[in-house]
Each structure stands twice: as C-alpha cells, then as structure tokens.
Design a protein around this motif. Structure first.
Motif, short mmCIF file in Angstrom:
data_model
loop_
_atom_site.label_atom_id
_atom_site.label_comp_id
_atom_site.label_asym_id
_atom_site.label_seq_id
_atom_site.Cartn_x
_atom_site.Cartn_y
_atom_site.Cartn_z
N HIS A 51 0.85 -1.19 0.00
CA HIS A 51 0.00 0.00 0.00
C HIS A 51 0.89 1.24 0.00
CE1 HIS A 51 -2.32 3.31 1.85
NE2 HIS A 51 -3.31 2.81 1.13
N ASN A 53 1.04 5.41 0.41
CA ASN A 53 0.31 6.54 0.97
C ASN A 53 0.20 7.67 -0.05
OD1 ASN A 53 2.83 7.76 0.95
ND2 ASN A 53 3.15 7.54 3.17
N ASP A 59 3.77 2.18 2.93
CA ASP A 59 3.66 2.27 4.39
C ASP A 59 3.12 0.97 5.01
OD1 ASP A 59 0.98 2.30 3.70
OD2 ASP A 59 0.61 4.34 4.41
N SER A 60 2.77 -0.02 4.19
CA SER A 60 2.33 -1.31 4.70
C SER A 60 2.45 -2.34 3.58
CB SER A 60 0.90 -1.26 5.23
OG SER A 60 0.02 -0.73 4.26
N ARG A 89 2.07 3.68 13.39
CA ARG A 89 0.69 4.18 13.31
C ARG A 89 0.39 4.77 11.94
NH1 ARG A 89 -1.97 4.63 18.04
NH2 ARG A 89 -3.31 6.26 17.18
N LEU A 92 -1.17 2.15 9.59
CA LEU A 92 -2.34 1.36 10.00
C LEU A 92 -3.49 1.45 9.00
CD1 LEU A 92 -2.45 1.96 13.87
CD2 LEU A 92 -1.55 0.01 12.60
N ALA A 93 -3.71 2.62 8.45
CA ALA A 93 -4.79 2.77 7.48
C ALA A 93 -4.52 1.92 6.24
CB ALA A 93 -4.98 4.23 7.09
N GLY A 94 -3.27 1.93 5.79
CA GLY A 94 -2.91 1.11 4.63
C GLY A 94 -3.04 -0.36 4.92
N ALA A 96 -5.08 -1.73 7.01
CA ALA A 96 -6.51 -2.03 7.03
C ALA A 96 -7.05 -2.19 5.61
CB ALA A 96 -7.27 -0.93 7.76
N ARG A 97 -6.55 -1.38 4.66
CA ARG A 97 -7.01 -1.49 3.28
C ARG A 97 -6.52 -2.81 2.66
NH1 ARG A 97 -5.79 4.30 3.24
NH2 ARG A 97 -7.77 5.45 3.07
N ARG A 100 -8.72 -5.56 4.02
CA ARG A 100 -10.04 -5.54 3.37
C ARG A 100 -9.94 -6.07 1.95
NH1 ARG A 100 -13.25 -2.42 0.13
NH2 ARG A 100 -15.49 -2.44 0.64
N HIS A 122 -7.98 -9.52 14.10
CA HIS A 122 -8.40 -8.97 12.81
C HIS A 122 -8.96 -10.07 11.91
CE1 HIS A 122 -7.18 -4.86 13.37
NE2 HIS A 122 -5.93 -5.20 13.68
#
Length: 357
Positions: A51, A53, A59-60, A89, A92-94, A96-97, A100, A122
């Motif tokens: 992922h 940003n 970032d992930s 931190r 984290l959003a990446g 989570a994507r 998903r 998770h």
C-alpha cells in the motif's frame, strides 16, 4: 508487489520485525524476490500486496506465497500469508485497506500459521477462523539439562557452546537414570530410511489422501519447497526419512531439521491411518538416538492421540493459525478438522523467521 518495491518492503521488514531502521541487505532483497516473486505458482493475482500513501511511499505490505491445495479432488490456489507489516501508526490505514482487499477478493483459501494476537483478532473480525490445535506447538524433551542450556545460549550467545554441552551431558545421564520416562520407547516395529524427493512426495500423496483438504503439490512445487527449507541452515540440516514396517511397507514419514545437541524442529509427520502411535514413537526414538536434546513441531488433530500417549509431551501456543475462505466445502473441512496443513505448507521453514538480524 513488484520487484521495484523490494527495497522499500525490505526496509519495512527490518523496521517491523527487527526493530532497526536501516536499508535491507542484498541477501534479504534477493530472498524476498526468490520466495515471493519467483515461486512455481506465482501470479500477480495471488501474490503479495503493498500500500502506498498519498506521498507514494510504501507504508504497509503483506507477503503472500501461493500454494496448490486440493479440496474434494478439485484443485485450488491457496495463499500462505506470511509477514504483515506497517510503518507504525502511519501505516495502520494502509494495513486495514490491504486486509479488506484480501477479504473482498473472494479467497478460495488464505491462511497464516504464525499470527500475533492482534492479527488473530483482525482475522476473526473479518469472518475468518482460528484453528486452536494447529496454533499449538508440541515439545518432547529427551535431555532436560541440554535443553535448558540451549535456551540459555539463545539469550546469551557469547557463552561457550562446547563447554555447556560437556557440562550438560553427565547431568542428563543422571537425570535419565532417575527418570526413565525421559527416554523414548525403543521397541520399534520398523526402520527409518533416508528419503529422496520422489519417495517423499509419494508419501505425502498417499498418506494425506484421506483428508478432503490437503496440499496438492506438483513435483516442481514440492522440490522448490524442500530446497528453500534446506537453505535455512540456522535451524539445522533438513532431513527427510520414511518409516518402513517389517514387510518394507511405507507406514510413516518425517521431515525435520537435524541439529545434534539442540532441539530438532519437525516440519511434517505423516502416517498411514491407524499407525499414528507407532510412527510418533519411532520418530521420537530416532531423534533421541540422533543426540537431540528435544524435539518440537506443530500440533495436528490427527496426531494428538499419539502425542498424548507417548508421555513427556507438552504443548504451548506457537502463534495463531488463522484462515479465511469463501468456499463452503473448505470451511466445512476446517470445522471438522478434515484438513492437512503445516510444515512445508506453512512459513515455519522460512529464513524470515530466523535470519537477517
């Protein structure tokens, strides 16, 4: 993930799993390329994910290794999910994507055998399942003082290993005389012989055929897995053996990392149905005779009766075994423990767990 991403993924790996902020070594980058972009089953659709940003920086990432499985005589592509990492931190959003994206991709069979408690949460929140037995590691100790010295060496690597082994030997001899149950049973009904890739693959195919869900490796994929496991010299010398009964019929097989005066890491134990107890007892006798201080491996439902009957076997959490699928037949096999996974069909042989410090 593409080859152009490997430097950034390697840097993220160092940060997430080695707690060091440094560029990856050439060896690590080459290993990531070989393992996750060059396997016999690699396709972009079943490969690893990254992922980026808003600034275009990774970032992930999630490293995935495609494997061929069979469910009720139909082949499917499974994904072994290995290292799931994020840049603190900020990532984290990446992450989570990415999670998903895996869930909505209608996965046939995705699994991980080494998930942390947070990762396991998770998986469960996303509709996945946790396999409690495969989340356990069994351990059988033959020489308790030697096993204790091994744990001390792990924490204090500067200690003199030959001296510790010499010190442990007479103490273990005394302990084994006082506690005869430390010794493995020696009344063997067969003999172990070294196995090549062809005979070992034959054992996998015949001894797992009663499981509705099982690996369905081609020879190329199987040899590739063996060669990669053998490259993990930190765990010892990869050794493959087949157990023959008195009529020279194959009744069991075992793949393990041979490491005298240390703990043998057993990847796979196979058995013809009904021979589990004698195969496990014969394996312990073989490992003890090979001067190992102990043995360890992933628990399997079909082996539990045999492991519990041999005595001196303990169990501990080894990391959570989690899976997810969109197939009802795969889910049913998991619920009813009608599956064979672990060992070569896991990341327990990977150098990512032991090397690149």
């Amino acid at each position: 993930m593409s080859r152009g991403d490997l430097e950034d993924v390697g840097r993220l790996f160092n940060q997430a799993f080695r707690q060091v902020a440094k560029a990856p070594s050439r060896d690590l980058v080459a290993y990531l390329d070989h393992l996750f972009l060059s396997s016999p089953n690699y396709t972009e659709e079943a490969g690893s994910l990254v992922h980026r940003n808003a600034a275009g920086r990774i970032d992930s990432a999630l490293l995935a290794l495609p494997m061929t499985f069979e469910i009720e005589n139909r082949r499917i592509t499974a994904r072994l999910l290995c290292a799931f990492m994020a840049d603190g931190r900020a990532g984290l959003a990446g992450a989570a994507r990415i999670a998903r994206a895996i869930r909505v991709s209608d996965p046939e069979f995705c699994f991980s055998d080494n998930a942390s408690p947070v990762s396991a949460d998770h998986w469960m929140a996303g509709g996945g399942s946790l396999l409690p037995v495969q989340s356990l590691e069994w351990r059988r100790t033959f020489r308790p003082t030697g096993a204790m010295m091994e744990r001390i060496r792990t924490k204090l690597p500067w200690l003199n290993e030959p001296f510790l082994s010499i010190l442990a030997y007479p103490v273990d001899q005394m302990a084994r005389r006082m506690m005869p149950s430390l010794a493995a049973r020696q009344e063997l009904r067969g003999r172990w012989v070294t196995a090549d890739a062809d005979s070992l693959l034959h054992c996998f195919q015949t001894m797992t055929r009663h499981f509705p869900l099982r690996p369905s490796w081609s020879k190329d994929e199987f040899v590739w897995l063996l060669e990669n496991a053998a490259s993990n010299r930190m765990q010892g010398t990869l050794t493959s053996k087949v157990l023959l009964d008195r009529e020279d019929k194959e009744i069991g097989a075992c793949i393990y990392f041979h490491s005298p005066r240390r703990t043998a890491h057993v990847l796979n134990v196979l058995s013809e149905p009904g021979h589990e107890v004698e195969v496990v007892e014969a394996m312990f006798a073989e490992l003890e005779a090979s001067e190992h201080v102990a043995a360890r491996g992933m628990a399997q439902p079909f082996l539990m009766n045999a492991l519990l009957r041999t005595g001196r076997t303990s169990f501990a959490n080894r990391g959570y075994f989690c899976m997810t699928t969109d197939r009802k037949d795969v889910r049913s096999a998991v619920v009813h423990d009608d599956l064979y996974v672990g060992g070569l069909a896991s990341e327990s042989w990977s150098r990512l767990l032991t090397d690149f410090r």
